[in-house]
Enzyme design. Structure first.
Site, PDB file in Angstrom:
ATOM      1  CE  LYS A   1      -8.394   3.496   2.875  1.00 51.99           C
ATOM      2  NZ  LYS A   1      -8.045   2.968   4.209  1.00 51.99           N
TER       3      LYS A   1
ATOM      4  CB  SER B   1      -7.763  -0.907   2.538  1.00 52.19           C
ATOM      5  OG  SER B   1      -8.001  -0.656   3.891  1.00 52.19           O
TER       6      SER B   1
ATOM      7  CG  ASP C   1       6.654  -7.850   4.605  1.00 54.53           C
ATOM      8  OD1 ASP C   1       6.789  -7.919   3.370  1.00 54.53           O
ATOM      9  OD2 ASP C   1       6.633  -6.779   5.230  1.00 54.53           O
TER      10      ASP C   1
END
Length: 531
Positions: free
Chosen positions: A324, A299, A310
């Site tokens: 998740k 999460s 990224d």
């Protein structure tokens, strides 16, 4: 005329009341009918519960029926939409608030007595001089000893309103009389940053166990402290971190990202997208960061790792994270209970959904760890199979993959056999903690007199203590037999770490436990190679 008014006024009042009752009844009826006529499923459920409540031959607790029904409904949605019953709500909320109100001690019930393991750092008991090993016998003259005394009844005596006082009578070994302490209940921190210390002269380490309301504040304090000690690089340990508040994760990611870099975006059922960007100058935008993850990082932990990966910032080290990527919102149900309902999915800046598949069944979803274990993914990066359709590219040209979890830039295998797994299980289930408590309790004055440095240099876990621990395990029902074998040194290391935890707190515990940790060793190696 006055006589006529006397007649008309009561008549008008009566008509007004009758009209009010009539309109109220019509309003209530029309509202209910309108609601249920639009959704007959709700009407069916309510009628069934009413029939059971009023007509069923035996008395039935319809509250429990409602709880079961709500759980069954949520089970058919996704694995992370959950119901929080009224009796559990306070405990769940308290864990995420970052503090609670009380006297600030962790304790065991030993025999029939409340014994302090340690006063909690930053709590009232630490300030007034309560020590590990103290027996709390009375709170406001109420007995806290006795075989029939439950933990709940003990906690109810020690917790209370902030600013309220409680008088404690305490037995301490070596003291002839009971000690009296007047404690003002206050906020006790529930820390989410377990440790912050230097791994090398330039590499700092921060361990976060969850994302609560105070995590960013704790993280910032730890980061500033490490920078003062010379940290130019940070190892951010998010292993076994199940997540928590998304806002706290966003704030931490922002510390490493330059302004206007995308941190994540969410997408709801209607396709509406909400993007979140880095908004301020972070304290560590120009420093190197290593994010440590494993199969239990979930999460909000994955938000941080995905955002940095990224944006080509830092290095992700460890094993593929849990997967998740669903966003929950807590909604109260009006009776003290609540539901955490999935309202959106979140995506990393390149557009990856971190959420692993859950369509087949919740059971298969939660058994994904066993699947990873059996297919060799925890031992080899080559065993991670991801569809090429889930291939993404970062602005710097790095290839990353979606499909469930964050795949690290640098893979470190788990590679643990049964004996080491068993030792870790004994740590996690509290057997080491109970045993060490008894060891400390035999010589409290000595251990309480040690500084952290003296403890690390002078205290040695010898073969005799290992033998006593294995004997202790055999005495625990139904009798636990372990073969220490080649892992004797690891067992000694963990026993000393647990001893340090009870004497000095989680920072020393983590530092001693992390000695010879493979992922941390890999981070140190990477740091040296990039110097």
């Amino acid at each position: 005329m006055k006589d006529k008014n006397k007649i008309y006024i009561p008549l008008l009042l009566g008509l007004a009341c009758a009209l009010g009752i009539f309109m109220g009844a019509r309003l209530d009826l029309s509202t209910s009918d309108g609601l249920f006529s639009e959704n007959p499923k709700k009407q069916k459920l309510n009628r069934l519960i009413d029939y059971i409540d009023y007509e069923y031959v035996d008395d039935v607790n319809t509250d429990s029926i409602v709880d079961v029904t709500v759980n069954k409904i949520l089970e058919n949605l996704d694995p992370h939409s959950v119901y929080i019953p009224k009796q559990e709500y306070d405990a769940v909320s308290e864990n995420m608030q970052g503090d609670f109100v009380g006297i600030g001690v962790s304790f065991y019930s030993v025999g029939d007595t409340v014994v302090v393991i340690q006063p909690l750092e930053g709590g009232p008991s630490e300030d007034i001089g309560i020590h590990g090993g103290d027996r709390i016998l009375y709170a406001n003259n109420a007995k806290l000893f006795g075989k029939n005394l439950s933990n709940d009844s003990i906690i109810s005596q020690l917790k209370g309103e902030e600013g309220s006082k409680v008088s404690l009578k305490v037995f301490r070994k070596g003291e002839k009389k009971l000690l009296n302490f007047d404690v003002t209940r206050g906020k006790v921190p529930l820390k989410s940053v377990d440790a912050a210390y230097m791994l090398t002269n330039k590499l700092g380490y921060i361990k976060i166990n969850r994302f609560s309301e105070t995590t960013y504040e704790e993280f910032n304090k730890a980061l500033r402290s490490l920078r003062r000690k010379g940290a130019r690089e940070i190892a951010l340990d998010l292993r076994n971190n199940p997540g928590g508040y998304l806002a706290e994760a966003i704030n931490i990611a922002d510390e490493f990202l330059k302004d206007d870099r995308l941190i994540l975006f969410t997408k709801n059922k209607s396709g509406a997208i909400e993007k979140t960007y880095a908004q301020r100058e972070g304290d560590f935008e120009n420093g190197k960061v290593y994010v440590l993850i494993n199969e239990s990082s979930a999460s909000a932990s994955e938000v941080v790792a995905g955002a940095l990966q990224d944006n080509d910032v830092g290095t992700i080290v460890g094993r593929r994270s849990y997967g998740k990527g669903l966003v929950q919102r807590e909604m109260e149900l009006g009776d003290g209970s609540a539901v955490r309902l999935t309202i959106a999915r979140y995506y990393t800046p390149t557009g990856r959904s971190i959420q692993k598949p859950y369509e087949e069944s919740n059971e298969k979803y939660y058994n994904d760890y066993l699947r990873r274990y059996r297919n060799g993914e925890l031992q080899s990066a080559d065993s991670i199979h991801v569809s090429d359709s889930l291939r993404y590219e970062t602005p710097g040209g790095k290839i990353v993959y979606g499909g469930g979890g964050i795949i690290p830039d640098v893979f470190v295998p788990r590679n643990m056999d049964a004996e080491k797994e068993q030792i870790l299980l004994l740590l996690n289930r509290g057997f080491m903690s109970r045993f060490i408590f008894e060891v400390l309790d035999k010589n409290r004055n000595y251990y309480n007199s040690l500084s952290s440095r003296e403890f690390e240099e002078d205290v040695i876990i010898n073969d005799q203590m290992v033998a006593e621990f294995t004997q202790y395990l055999r005495s625990q029902p139904p009798g636990i037999n372990i073969k220490v074998g080649s892992y004797e040194n690891l067992l000694k290391q963990y026993l000393k770490a647990v001893m340090a935890q009870q004497l000095f707190g989680t920072n020393t515990f983590e530092r001693l436990k992390n000695e010879d940790d493979r992922i941390i060793e890999k981070v140190i190696q990477l740091s040296k190679e990039k110097s």
